[in-house]
Write a protein that holds these residues in place. Structure first.
Motif, PDB file in Angstrom:
ATOM      1  N   ARG A 259      79.852  87.565  53.756  1.00  0.00           N
ATOM      2  CA  ARG A 259      79.125  88.658  53.104  1.00  0.00           C
ATOM      3  C   ARG A 259      78.195  88.052  52.063  1.00  0.00           C
ATOM      4  O   ARG A 259      78.450  86.944  51.558  1.00  0.00           O
ATOM      5  N   LEU A 260      77.109  88.789  51.766  1.00  0.00           N
ATOM      6  CA  LEU A 260      76.123  88.277  50.813  1.00  0.00           C
ATOM      7  C   LEU A 260      76.765  88.146  49.433  1.00  0.00           C
ATOM      8  O   LEU A 260      77.419  89.063  48.943  1.00  0.00           O
ATOM      9  N   ALA A 261      76.591  86.981  48.822  1.00  0.00           N
ATOM     10  CA  ALA A 261      77.152  86.744  47.488  1.00  0.00           C
ATOM     11  C   ALA A 261      76.397  87.543  46.444  1.00  0.00           C
ATOM     12  O   ALA A 261      75.193  87.785  46.581  1.00  0.00           O
ATOM     13  N   GLU A 262      77.103  87.962  45.424  1.00  0.00           N
ATOM     14  CA  GLU A 262      76.439  88.575  44.271  1.00  0.00           C
ATOM     15  C   GLU A 262      75.837  87.461  43.416  1.00  0.00           C
ATOM     16  O   GLU A 262      76.250  86.307  43.520  1.00  0.00           O
ATOM     17  N   PRO A 263      74.888  87.822  42.529  1.00  0.00           N
ATOM     18  CA  PRO A 263      74.353  86.783  41.631  1.00  0.00           C
ATOM     19  C   PRO A 263      75.490  86.118  40.856  1.00  0.00           C
ATOM     20  O   PRO A 263      76.372  86.797  40.342  1.00  0.00           O
ATOM     21  N   GLY A 264      75.484  84.802  40.848  1.00  0.00           N
ATOM     22  CA  GLY A 264      76.488  84.069  40.067  1.00  0.00           C
ATOM     23  C   GLY A 264      77.868  84.028  40.683  1.00  0.00           C
ATOM     24  O   GLY A 264      78.814  83.515  40.073  1.00  0.00           O
ATOM     25  N   GLU A 265      78.033  84.549  41.901  1.00  0.00           N
ATOM     26  CA  GLU A 265      79.392  84.672  42.436  1.00  0.00           C
ATOM     27  C   GLU A 265      80.039  83.320  42.767  1.00  0.00           C
ATOM     28  O   GLU A 265      81.254  83.162  42.646  1.00  0.00           O
ATOM     29  N   PHE A 266      79.239  82.334  43.146  1.00  0.00           N
ATOM     30  CA  PHE A 266      79.813  81.000  43.403  1.00  0.00           C
ATOM     31  C   PHE A 266      80.409  80.440  42.111  1.00  0.00           C
ATOM     32  O   PHE A 266      81.534  79.951  42.088  1.00  0.00           O
ATOM     33  N   THR A 267      79.612  80.555  41.040  1.00  0.00           N
ATOM     34  CA  THR A 267      80.082  80.038  39.753  1.00  0.00           C
ATOM     35  C   THR A 267      81.250  80.888  39.240  1.00  0.00           C
ATOM     36  O   THR A 267      82.183  80.382  38.624  1.00  0.00           O
ATOM     37  N   LYS A 268      81.188  82.196  39.515  1.00  0.00           N
ATOM     38  CA  LYS A 268      82.288  83.073  39.106  1.00  0.00           C
ATOM     39  C   LYS A 268      83.585  82.642  39.786  1.00  0.00           C
ATOM     40  O   LYS A 268      84.656  82.631  39.175  1.00  0.00           O
ATOM     41  N   ARG A 269      83.477  82.246  41.047  1.00  0.00           N
ATOM     42  CA  ARG A 269      84.683  81.784  41.742  1.00  0.00           C
ATOM     43  C   ARG A 269      85.188  80.484  41.123  1.00  0.00           C
ATOM     44  O   ARG A 269      86.396  80.287  40.998  1.00  0.00           O
TER      45      ARG A 269
ATOM     46  N   LEU B 210      84.914  80.088  30.797  1.00  0.00           N
ATOM     47  CA  LEU B 210      83.765  80.968  30.633  1.00  0.00           C
ATOM     48  C   LEU B 210      82.609  80.283  29.900  1.00  0.00           C
ATOM     49  O   LEU B 210      81.446  80.428  30.273  1.00  0.00           O
ATOM     50  N   ALA B 211      82.939  79.533  28.855  1.00  0.00           N
ATOM     51  CA  ALA B 211      81.878  78.852  28.094  1.00  0.00           C
ATOM     52  C   ALA B 211      81.153  77.843  28.982  1.00  0.00           C
ATOM     53  O   ALA B 211      79.933  77.677  28.894  1.00  0.00           O
ATOM     54  N   GLN B 212      81.888  77.189  29.850  1.00  0.00           N
ATOM     55  CA  GLN B 212      81.261  76.229  30.771  1.00  0.00           C
ATOM     56  C   GLN B 212      80.373  76.954  31.780  1.00  0.00           C
ATOM     57  O   GLN B 212      79.290  76.470  32.118  1.00  0.00           O
ATOM     58  N   ALA B 213      80.831  78.112  32.247  1.00  0.00           N
ATOM     59  CA  ALA B 213      80.034  78.891  33.192  1.00  0.00           C
ATOM     60  C   ALA B 213      78.743  79.359  32.527  1.00  0.00           C
ATOM     61  O   ALA B 213      77.656  79.298  33.113  1.00  0.00           O
ATOM     62  N   GLU B 214      78.849  79.807  31.282  1.00  0.00           N
ATOM     63  CA  GLU B 214      77.653  80.254  30.562  1.00  0.00           C
ATOM     64  C   GLU B 214      76.674  79.093  30.378  1.00  0.00           C
ATOM     65  O   GLU B 214      75.456  79.282  30.385  1.00  0.00           O
ATOM     66  N   ALA B 215      77.221  77.901  30.234  1.00  0.00           N
ATOM     67  CA  ALA B 215      76.359  76.729  30.062  1.00  0.00           C
ATOM     68  C   ALA B 215      75.530  76.476  31.324  1.00  0.00           C
ATOM     69  O   ALA B 215      74.426  75.943  31.246  1.00  0.00           O
ATOM     70  N   VAL B 216      76.079  76.876  32.482  1.00  0.00           N
ATOM     71  CA  VAL B 216      75.318  76.718  33.727  1.00  0.00           C
ATOM     72  C   VAL B 216      74.044  77.566  33.652  1.00  0.00           C
ATOM     73  O   VAL B 216      72.956  77.107  34.023  1.00  0.00           O
TER      74      VAL B 216
ATOM     75  N   ILE C  93      85.871  83.199  23.777  1.00  0.00           N
ATOM     76  CA  ILE C  93      84.763  82.267  24.007  1.00  0.00           C
ATOM     77  C   ILE C  93      84.955  81.540  25.325  1.00  0.00           C
ATOM     78  O   ILE C  93      84.035  81.414  26.127  1.00  0.00           O
ATOM     79  N   ILE C  94      86.175  81.091  25.570  1.00  0.00           N
ATOM     80  CA  ILE C  94      86.412  80.334  26.798  1.00  0.00           C
ATOM     81  C   ILE C  94      86.937  81.222  27.926  1.00  0.00           C
ATOM     82  O   ILE C  94      87.243  80.742  29.014  1.00  0.00           O
ATOM     83  N   GLY C  95      87.032  82.541  27.657  1.00  0.00           N
ATOM     84  CA  GLY C  95      87.394  83.473  28.720  1.00  0.00           C
ATOM     85  C   GLY C  95      88.879  83.694  28.896  1.00  0.00           C
ATOM     86  O   GLY C  95      89.298  84.356  29.842  1.00  0.00           O
TER      87      GLY C  95
END
Ligand code: FFO
Ligand code: GTP
Ligand code: K
Length: 457
Positions: free
Chosen positions: A107-117, A126-132, A436-438
């Motif tokens: 199925r089509l990924a949502e924006p950011g879904e790879f990084t969300k996984r 979370l802080a590392q993901a935001e840094a992406v 901060i880190i989720g």
């Protein structure tokens, strides 16, 4: 673990040499394998790339010539099986390959879904993901360096260390509550004070890097105020030195505000000049008390210029009143002329703020003024490479809230409040840092953060 297999185009939508379709999830390998004519992808080693063709099984038509990379869980970007199909660049070819993958079970990924996984599967916080996101959006080398170190977990590690220290304190409080002998309680209280102050200092240091970062990015918003003829223009010229030629007029963000950039000891000052102030009777009369207040309130620094050779006027006193609680440096100019100003009154009004005597004619006091400015905005003595920088507004807000909770804990200990009440403030500090880190972030917040990503990331 997610059960869906997701897919998206990971490269920019446009013509390029290569376009990549990224597939992640439990069926990534079987789905692509169905479409791939070449090696049997179910048997290839992880992190290998294979040449072949994509064929539409429905028609037998060859759709694309490709290179397919196979990466097996858990050592992948998402910690799931990942397949990347490298197509010839171009919107049509890449979209066609994506469609084929979607038709066969992804199925089509949502924006950011790879990084969300990657986040949900625990590879990054979370802080590392935001840094992406910050890394993708970085416009300067400095912004990129900050994002990279955050992505590698520098801020996260620091936050984790702070949280561990708070947990230790909470444990101490537990013991005190369980064994309420007086001496235990005393020890706990002094330990609490010491540790809370240490943790507070650490949080302050992080917040200071945020302030420094903002200043480096945007400059120090500086308002020069004073009656006509006290020497405001001369001060501006003096601060600009010979570099006057590079002082530029930037149309202000607000109407009738002019901004000029000067550098003082390497600190960029954005001098906010209120149009008309220079040639009119009186700042307050001309632009109105409220406007003047607005200009002053949004300034990071106020330079209040007074005239050494004249007694204070009603306008001077009004300006003193408006600026005494702000981040003000008082410049008593024309010090080469005999003193008529009530200097003691000025010093008393600005008890804890610098009052500098200057003469723009003899340049007396200019060094001292520059020192005073530099002291406000430069921490110095911390080697830049050793600092963990904070730049994300969400992190700054949470750090401030954590600091406020800690302050309440400290005030509680000092006031002799029962330690179990202090524990509530400490726990709040712990939770804010966790956000901060989720660790303590809501699903809604997490969704909101990942929606800022681009498709395919
Ligand atoms: N083709 C391609 N290029 C890319 C990415 C990608 O996903 N695909 N990246 C992303 O967009 C970036 C690279 N980032 C990555 C970060 C972690 C892992 C990863 O597999 N991590 C494993 C350890 C792998 C190992 O050590 O061998 C892990 O942490 O478990 C992969 C890519 C930039 N370039
Ligand atoms: N003696 C003496 N004169 C000064 C000094 N600073 C400025 N002046 C003179 O004072 C006059 C006014 O200086 P400006 O810098 O134009 O003052 P200003 O506050 O910008 O004036 P407005 O634009 O009218 O608001 C000029 O003639 C300057 O040469 C100083 O330190 N000593
Ligand atoms: K095959």
């Amino acid at each position: 673990m997610e059960t869906d297999t997701i897919a998206a185009i990971a490269t920019p939508m446009g013509e390029g040499a290569i376009g990549i379709v990224r597939v992640s999830g439990p069926d990534a390998i079987p789905i692509v394998n169905k479409l791939f004519r070449g090696k049997d992808l179910s048997r290839v080693a992880s992190h290998t790339i294979h040449y072949g063709h994509l064929v539409d099984p429905a028609t037998g038509e060859t759709v694309e010539e490709v290179l397919v990379a196979v990466m097996r869980a858990p050592r992948t970007y998402t910690r799931e099986d990942v397949v990347e199909i490298n197509c010839h660049g171009g919107i049509v070819t890449t979209s066609r390959v994506l469609q084929l993958v979607l038709d066969h079970g992804a199925r089509l990924a949502e924006p950011g879904e790879f990084t969300k996984r990657a986040f949900l599967n625990g590879r990054i916080d979370l802080a590392q993901a935001e840094a992406v996101i910050d890394l993708i959006r970085a416009k300067t080398d400095r912004a990129m360096a900050v994002a990279l170190q955050q992505m590698e977990g520098r801020l996260s590690n620091l936050i984790r260390r702070l949280r561990r220290r708070i947990v230790e304190l909470l444990a101490h409080i537990e013991v005190t509550i369980d064994y309420p002998e007086h001496d235990v309680e005393e020890v706990t209280r002094s330990l609490l004070l010491e540790r809370c102050r240490e943790i507070g200092a650490e949080i302050d240091r992080l917040l200071e890097t945020a302030r420094q970062g903002k200043i480096l990015r945007e400059g120090v918003a500086t308002a020069i105020v004073g009656r006509p003829n006290v020497g405001k223009s001369s001060l501006l010229n003096a601060l600009a030195h010979e570099a006057r030629a590079i002082v530029t007029d930037i149309p202000g963000t607000t109407r009738d505000l002019i901004e000029e950039q000067v550098n003082v000891r390497g600190i960029p000052l954005r001098l906010i000049d209120t149009a008309g102030i220079r040639d009119t009777e009186d700042l307050v009369e001309r632009i109105g008390v409220q406007r003047a207040q607005e200009v002053l309130q949004t300034a990071d620094l106020v330079l209040l210029v007074l005239n050494h050779s004249e007694p204070l006027t009603a306008t001077d006193r009004q300006l003193i009143d408006m600026t005494r609680t702000l981040n003000t440096i008082v410049v008593v100019n024309k010090a080469d002329l005999p003193r008529r100003i009530e200097l003691d009154e000025v010093r008393a009004a600005f008890a804890d703020r610098p009052v500098v005597l200057t003469s723009m004619r003899t340049e007396e006091g200019l060094d001292e003024l520059e020192d005073a400015i530099a002291r406000q905005f430069y921490t110095g003595n911390v080697p830049a490479g050793d600092l963990t920088y904070v730049s994300n507004v969400r992190h700054i807000r949470l750090l401030r809230e954590a600091r406020a909770a800690l302050n309440e804990a400290i005030a509680g200990v000092e006031a002799g409040v029962p330690v179990d009440t202090v524990a509530i403030d400490l726990k709040r500090c712990f939770d804010r840092l966790g956000e901060i880190i989720g660790e303590t972030a809501s699903e809604e917040l997490i969704d909101q953060i990942f929606r800022q990503f681009c498709l395919g990331k």
